[in-house]
Design a protein around this motif. Structure first.
Motif: not given
Length: 125
Positions: A9-18
């Protein structure tokens, strides 16, 4: 990670969401998400976040502590979000929260410490 079949769902520096859909084989006898699978989701989500740091070496999990708050059941959609709490020279403290599909009910929260290794990513590819 592939067995759990996450949707990014989201991939950014210092965090992801699945996002995950809970399948029968991910459940316990009462058809709720198995605690061990919950732990694997948290560990994988935190591990994927570590790649956002774009460092040359791998980090390895040295502990994983999980608090379980409410069940999720076969057929439910859940969201796992990882974030970095603190990054030192050799260790990282991170967390992963696992929510129901609209993120109104916290299912579990995991915290983890990871240790920087001397394994270089390029040599393992």
């Amino acid at each position: 990670m592939l067995w759990m079949n996450p949707i990014v769902l989201e991939a950014k520096e210092n965090g992801v969401a699945f996002q995950y859909i809970i399948r029968e084989e991910m459940s316990n006898p009462v058809k709720s998400l198995h605690g061990g699978v919950t732990a694997a989701i948290a560990d994988d989500c935190i591990g994927a976040m570590m790649f956002s740091l774009d460092e040359e070496t791998f980090y390895t999990t040295i502990n994983l502590v999980i608090d379980y708050f409410t069940p999720a059941f076969v057929g439910d959609t859940i969201i796992a979000r990882s974030s970095m709490v603190r990054k030192g020279k050799q260790m990282v403290n991170a967390q992963c929260e696992i929510w129901n599909h609209n993120e109104t009910r916290l299912i579990a929260r995991a915290t983890s410490n990871l240790l920087k290794t001397n394994l270089v990513k390029k040599t393992l590819q």
